[in-house]
Design a protein around this motif. Structure first.
Motif, PDB file in Angstrom:
ATOM      1  N   GLU A 243       0.914   1.354  -2.532  1.00  0.00           N
ATOM      2  CA  GLU A 243      -0.313   2.046  -2.918  1.00  0.00           C
ATOM      3  C   GLU A 243      -0.866   1.294  -4.118  1.00  0.00           C
ATOM      4  N   TRP A 261      -1.762  11.022  -0.287  1.00  0.00           N
ATOM      5  CA  TRP A 261      -2.552   9.885   0.161  1.00  0.00           C
ATOM      6  C   TRP A 261      -2.796   9.891   1.668  1.00  0.00           C
ATOM      7  N   GLN A 262      -1.902  10.505   2.416  1.00  0.00           N
ATOM      8  CA  GLN A 262      -2.084  10.611   3.858  1.00  0.00           C
ATOM      9  C   GLN A 262      -2.849  11.882   4.252  1.00  0.00           C
ATOM     10  N   TYR A 322     -11.154  12.216   2.715  1.00  0.00           N
ATOM     11  CA  TYR A 322     -10.054  11.560   3.429  1.00  0.00           C
ATOM     12  C   TYR A 322      -9.871  10.129   2.926  1.00  0.00           C
ATOM     13  N   ASN A 325      -8.234   9.189  -0.462  1.00  0.00           N
ATOM     14  CA  ASN A 325      -6.775   9.159  -0.493  1.00  0.00           C
ATOM     15  C   ASN A 325      -6.202   8.040   0.369  1.00  0.00           C
ATOM     16  N   ALA A 326      -6.574   8.019   1.643  1.00  0.00           N
ATOM     17  CA  ALA A 326      -5.930   7.127   2.613  1.00  0.00           C
ATOM     18  C   ALA A 326      -6.114   5.653   2.291  1.00  0.00           C
ATOM     19  N   VAL A 333      -3.586   3.520   7.123  1.00  0.00           N
ATOM     20  CA  VAL A 333      -3.134   4.625   7.968  1.00  0.00           C
ATOM     21  C   VAL A 333      -3.668   4.415   9.380  1.00  0.00           C
ATOM     22  N   ASP A 337      -5.405   9.135  12.760  1.00  0.00           N
ATOM     23  CA  ASP A 337      -5.075  10.197  11.811  1.00  0.00           C
ATOM     24  C   ASP A 337      -6.327  10.829  11.210  1.00  0.00           C
TER      25      ASP A 337
END
Length: 388
Positions: A243, A261-262, A322, A325-326, A333, A337
């Motif tokens: 990350e 994060w996911q 989203y 974070n991702a 990711v 998702d």
């Protein structure tokens, strides 16, 4: 596409610290003449959790908690006995996965000999030390209450107590810091052999003492040079970056932060704590946050006034939330998702996705959201492209 309930974590906020650091914009409150009501606060945390369980019953049903994180403030101001009482209460109210990660944030200047044994017995299996630097002059400038030698002694004390999962927080681009100074901090951190290192840049946050009276900080080019050099040294020492600011030995990534994060779910109890919950029955993603002031929070005694705000995240906001974070994850990711965790079709982000790829910020991978090295450097710009 139907929204699927993701993994669930629990965040517990402990709001007191010995004194407020000049760079800190967290909901933390320095100690005054009278000691805080630590034991009473535990009771109010459990009352808060009871009320959240009643409010979110359908969304929580049959979902085990995969991680618990005690943040602050300085959670290590609370005795092991109080932490044990709280964790026992949590276990009575929520199902915990057998291998749940339970992290306690710790200030090296607040640890007494023998406390780590107690935290381990209480069920805390991961310790996170707010070291920030191993340079005593830099620690003084940052307003920290510990010295470098105390930090090293505290880490070794936790290891002697049996802790095998330890994180060190380090900052770079500190007041008048040089590249050599930033690398020296990394060297001393690596010498302690923690399993995880969080390495992030000091920034001037609004409503902090540093924002009102800025110290002399390295410019952007020097800060970037520090980041690149420290990343390379951490990689050489066996810490893989997964990350933007997180590095771990193999198999030691932080479960709790990965869930953030996911775009996973988390309950938040305590003064100022935040929560995010997905309800597969109505397809909504909800955010809730608690009253910030410890006194006002405790006066609520688990009642409605403990809630500072409660909103459904709209479909126009979800893509940005989203990606915020991702896209911090170095490996990204799965693209699928996005739909599973937001309930939105991929068509909703087709245009900004194509633009980010055209600019070279995202890899041209049809199955994965994955930033390039350029995208990582300009991550704020990448994420902004997904604003509704």
């Amino acid at each position: 596409m139907s929204l699927i309930a993701p993994p669930l974590s629990l965040y517990i906020h402990m709001p007191w610290c010995v004194k407020k650091c000049p760079y800190c914009d967290f909901n933390s409150h320095g100690l005054r003449s009278a000691p805080p009501p630590y034991a009473d606060y535990i009771d109010h945390l459990l009352a808060d959790l009871d009320a959240d369980r009643a409010d979110f019953g359908a969304a929580l049903q049959d979902r085990p908690v995969i991680s618990i994180f005690f943040g602050g403030g300085t959670p290590s101001l609370f005795s092991p006995e109080l932490i044990a009482r709280l964790l026992d209460g949590v276990r009575q109210r929520l199902p915990l996965r057998a291998d749940a990660e339970i992290t306690l944030e710790t200030n090296p200047g607040t640890i007494e000999h023998g406390r780590f044994d107690g935290y381990l017995a209480a069920g805390v299996n991961r310790i996170s030390f707010g070291v920030q630097s191993f340079d005593d002059d830099k620690l003084r400038r940052l307003g920290r209450i510990h010295f470098a030698a105390e930090a090293e002694a505290a880490v070794k004390s936790a290891q002697d107590a049996g802790y095998t999962n330890i994180n060190l927080d380090l900052m770079y681009a500190l007041p008048q810091q040089t590249l050599d100074g930033a690398l020296a901090d990394v060297e001393r951190a690596v010498a302690l052999a923690p399993t995880h290192i969080s390495h992030y840049q000091l920034t001037l946050e609004p409503n902090t003492a540093f924002a009102a009276n800025p110290p002399p900080l390295p410019d952007d080019d020097h800060a970037w040079a520090m980041q690149e050099a420290c990343e390379a040294r951490l990689a050489d020492a066996g810490y893989g970056q997964y990350e933007i600011s997180a590095y771990a030995q193999p198999g030691r990534r932080c479960t709790h932060n990965l869930n953030y994060w996911q775009f996973g779910d988390y309950l938040g109890i305590g003064a100022g704590a935040h929560a995010k919950l997905s309800d597969a029955t109505d397809g909504q993603v909800r955010r809730r946050w608690k009253t910030r002031g410890p006194s006002a929070y405790m006066e609520s005694n688990g009642g409605a006034s403990r809630i500072g705000g409660d909103d459904v995240v709209g479909s126009a906001e979800l893509p940005f939330e989203y990606m915020l974070n991702a896209l911090r994850l170095i490996d990204g990711v799965p693209l699928a998702d996005f739909a599973l965790r937001t309930g939105l079709p991929l068509e909703n982000i087709a245009a900004p996705l194509a633009e980010a790829r055209r600019r070279g910020w995202l890899r041209d991978d049809p199955g994965r959201l994955h930033t390039t090295a350029l995208g990582q450097r300009f991550l704020n710009d990448v994420i902004a492209g997904f604003l509704g």
